[in-house]
Design an enzyme around this catalytic site. Structure first.
Site, short mmCIF file in Angstrom:
data_model
loop_
_atom_site.label_atom_id
_atom_site.label_comp_id
_atom_site.label_asym_id
_atom_site.label_seq_id
_atom_site.Cartn_x
_atom_site.Cartn_y
_atom_site.Cartn_z
N LYS A 9 0.82 -1.21 0.00
CA LYS A 9 0.00 0.00 0.00
C LYS A 9 0.86 1.27 0.00
O LYS A 9 2.06 1.22 0.29
CB LYS A 9 -0.93 -0.02 1.22
CG LYS A 9 -1.96 -1.17 1.19
CD LYS A 9 -2.88 -1.10 2.40
CE LYS A 9 -3.84 -2.29 2.46
NZ LYS A 9 -4.76 -2.20 3.63
N TYR A 49 -12.29 -2.58 -3.26
CA TYR A 49 -12.82 -2.65 -1.89
C TYR A 49 -14.35 -2.58 -1.86
O TYR A 49 -14.93 -2.15 -0.86
CB TYR A 49 -12.22 -1.52 -1.04
CG TYR A 49 -10.84 -1.82 -0.50
CD1 TYR A 49 -10.60 -2.95 0.29
CD2 TYR A 49 -9.76 -0.96 -0.74
CE1 TYR A 49 -9.34 -3.22 0.81
CE2 TYR A 49 -8.49 -1.23 -0.22
CZ TYR A 49 -8.29 -2.36 0.55
OH TYR A 49 -7.04 -2.63 1.08
N PHE A 57 -15.68 3.71 7.10
CA PHE A 57 -14.30 4.07 6.73
C PHE A 57 -14.04 3.98 5.22
O PHE A 57 -12.91 4.20 4.77
CB PHE A 57 -13.29 3.19 7.48
CG PHE A 57 -13.48 1.71 7.28
CD1 PHE A 57 -13.00 1.06 6.14
CD2 PHE A 57 -14.13 0.94 8.23
CE1 PHE A 57 -13.17 -0.30 5.95
CE2 PHE A 57 -14.31 -0.43 8.06
CZ PHE A 57 -13.83 -1.05 6.90
N ARG A 85 -1.68 -14.29 3.99
CA ARG A 85 -2.44 -13.61 5.04
C ARG A 85 -1.76 -13.81 6.41
O ARG A 85 -1.76 -12.92 7.25
CB ARG A 85 -3.88 -14.14 5.10
CG ARG A 85 -4.72 -13.82 3.88
CD ARG A 85 -5.35 -12.45 3.90
NE ARG A 85 -6.37 -12.31 4.90
CZ ARG A 85 -7.17 -11.25 5.00
NH1 ARG A 85 -7.04 -10.24 4.13
NH2 ARG A 85 -8.06 -11.15 5.94
N THR A 91 -5.71 -7.45 10.70
CA THR A 91 -6.04 -6.15 10.10
C THR A 91 -5.57 -4.98 10.96
O THR A 91 -4.98 -4.02 10.45
CB THR A 91 -7.57 -6.04 9.90
OG1 THR A 91 -8.01 -7.17 9.13
CG2 THR A 91 -7.95 -4.76 9.19
N ARG A 102 2.46 -6.54 9.49
CA ARG A 102 1.76 -5.47 10.21
C ARG A 102 2.22 -5.41 11.67
O ARG A 102 2.35 -4.32 12.24
CB ARG A 102 0.25 -5.69 10.12
CG ARG A 102 -0.31 -5.41 8.72
CD ARG A 102 -1.74 -5.89 8.60
NE ARG A 102 -2.35 -5.53 7.31
CZ ARG A 102 -3.48 -6.06 6.86
NH1 ARG A 102 -4.14 -6.96 7.57
NH2 ARG A 102 -3.97 -5.68 5.69
N ASN A 112 -2.05 0.07 7.22
CA ASN A 112 -1.52 -1.23 7.63
C ASN A 112 -0.68 -1.92 6.56
O ASN A 112 -0.54 -3.14 6.54
CB ASN A 112 -2.64 -2.12 8.17
CG ASN A 112 -3.73 -2.35 7.14
OD1 ASN A 112 -3.57 -1.99 5.97
ND2 ASN A 112 -4.82 -2.98 7.56
N HIS A 115 -2.00 -5.38 1.52
CA HIS A 115 -3.25 -6.10 1.28
C HIS A 115 -2.94 -7.48 0.74
O HIS A 115 -2.05 -7.63 -0.09
CB HIS A 115 -4.11 -5.36 0.24
CG HIS A 115 -5.18 -6.24 -0.35
ND1 HIS A 115 -6.36 -6.49 0.30
CD2 HIS A 115 -5.21 -6.98 -1.50
CE1 HIS A 115 -7.10 -7.32 -0.43
NE2 HIS A 115 -6.42 -7.63 -1.53
N GLU A 126 -9.79 -10.13 -7.73
CA GLU A 126 -8.84 -9.02 -7.60
C GLU A 126 -7.73 -9.07 -8.67
O GLU A 126 -7.30 -8.02 -9.16
CB GLU A 126 -8.24 -9.04 -6.19
CG GLU A 126 -9.29 -8.70 -5.14
CD GLU A 126 -8.83 -8.95 -3.72
OE1 GLU A 126 -7.65 -9.32 -3.50
OE2 GLU A 126 -9.66 -8.77 -2.79
P1 RTP Z 1 -6.97 -5.65 3.28
O1 RTP Z 1 -8.27 -6.00 2.57
O2 RTP Z 1 -6.53 -4.25 3.03
O3 RTP Z 1 -5.94 -6.68 2.99
O4 RTP Z 1 -7.19 -5.75 4.86
P2 RTP Z 1 -7.94 -6.87 5.67
O5 RTP Z 1 -8.48 -7.92 4.75
O6 RTP Z 1 -7.06 -7.30 6.77
O7 RTP Z 1 -9.14 -6.04 6.30
P3 RTP Z 1 -10.56 -5.66 5.66
O8 RTP Z 1 -11.60 -6.02 6.65
O9 RTP Z 1 -10.69 -6.21 4.28
O10 RTP Z 1 -10.49 -4.08 5.61
C1 RTP Z 1 -9.90 -3.41 4.52
C2 RTP Z 1 -9.10 -2.24 5.03
O11 RTP Z 1 -9.99 -1.28 5.59
C3 RTP Z 1 -9.33 -0.61 6.65
N1 RTP Z 1 -10.14 -0.72 7.85
N2 RTP Z 1 -10.33 0.29 8.67
N3 RTP Z 1 -11.23 1.95 10.76
C4 RTP Z 1 -11.53 0.66 10.77
O12 RTP Z 1 -12.13 0.13 11.68
C5 RTP Z 1 -11.09 -0.16 9.66
N4 RTP Z 1 -11.37 -1.44 9.46
C6 RTP Z 1 -10.76 -1.78 8.32
C7 RTP Z 1 -8.00 -1.28 6.89
O13 RTP Z 1 -6.98 -0.47 6.35
C8 RTP Z 1 -8.13 -2.60 6.15
O14 RTP Z 1 -6.89 -3.04 5.67
MG MG Z 2 -9.62 -7.48 3.06
#
Ligand code: RTP
Ligand code: MG
Length: 134
Positions: A9, A49, A57, A85, A91, A102, A112, A115, A126
């Site tokens: 990122k 996304y 967010f 992962r 996350t 992370r 973070n 991705h 994707e």
């Molecule tokens: P990513 O898709 O970026 O790999 O991250 P992830 O699967 O671990 O988490 P995901 O639930 O898919 O969330 C995507 C991105 O959204 C941001 N986020 N912010 N403020 C919040 O509570 C919050 N929750 C998620 C994070 O940057 C996350 O990577």
């Molecule tokens: Mg995700």
């Protein structure tokens, strides 16, 4: 062989962590089969996304991903979705294990660093967004 979509990122790219992060995947035995530097459009970020469209967010997430260049990659290997992962970590970096990317290098959930696709279905979707030529 399984494939996954990785994004180094904008925060990680700006901090000069691209090599460190890609090296961790390579040391796990995962192979880089596609790699590019991208200035992401809002349309691509919103499509990538889309599952988070209704979340509070979402706007900030799209702003962040489009704010500066990122590095997109496709990794290939056995159980690559799960394995990558695990290397990336939870996350929220404050909940991510030490030794994960992370856990070692990030503090804020909104920045973070990396991705990774969360399932084989997500990875196929994707890779189609970021590398339609594959
Ligand atoms: P990513 O898709 O970026 O790999 O991250 P992830 O699967 O671990 O988490 P995901 O639930 O898919 O969330 C995507 C991105 O959204 C941001 N986020 N912010 N403020 C919040 O509570 C919050 N929750 C998620 C994070 O940057 C996350 O990577
Ligand atoms: Mg995700």
């Amino acid at each position: 062989m399984d494939r996954t979509l990785i994004l180094v990122k904008p925060d990680a790219f700006a901090r000069g962590l691209t090599g460190e992060i890609l090296a961790r995947f390579e040391r796990k035995g995962l192979k880089i089969v596609a790699l590019k530097l991208v200035q992401t459009s809002r349309e691509t970020a919103e499509t990538h996304y889309a599952e988070h469209k209704e979340r509070p967010f979402f706007g900030e997430l799209v702003d962040f991903i489009t704010s500066a260049p990122l590095v997109a990659a496709v990794l290939e290997g056995q159980d690559v979705v799960k394995g990558s992962r695990q290397l990336i970590g939870a996350t929220n970096p404050l909940e991510a294990a030490t030794g994960s990317i992370r856990g070692d290098f990030a503090i804020e959930v909104g920045q973070n660093l990396v991705h990774g696709s969360d399932s084989p279905e997500s990875s196929a979707r994707e890779i189609g967004i970021w590398f339609p030529e594959l």
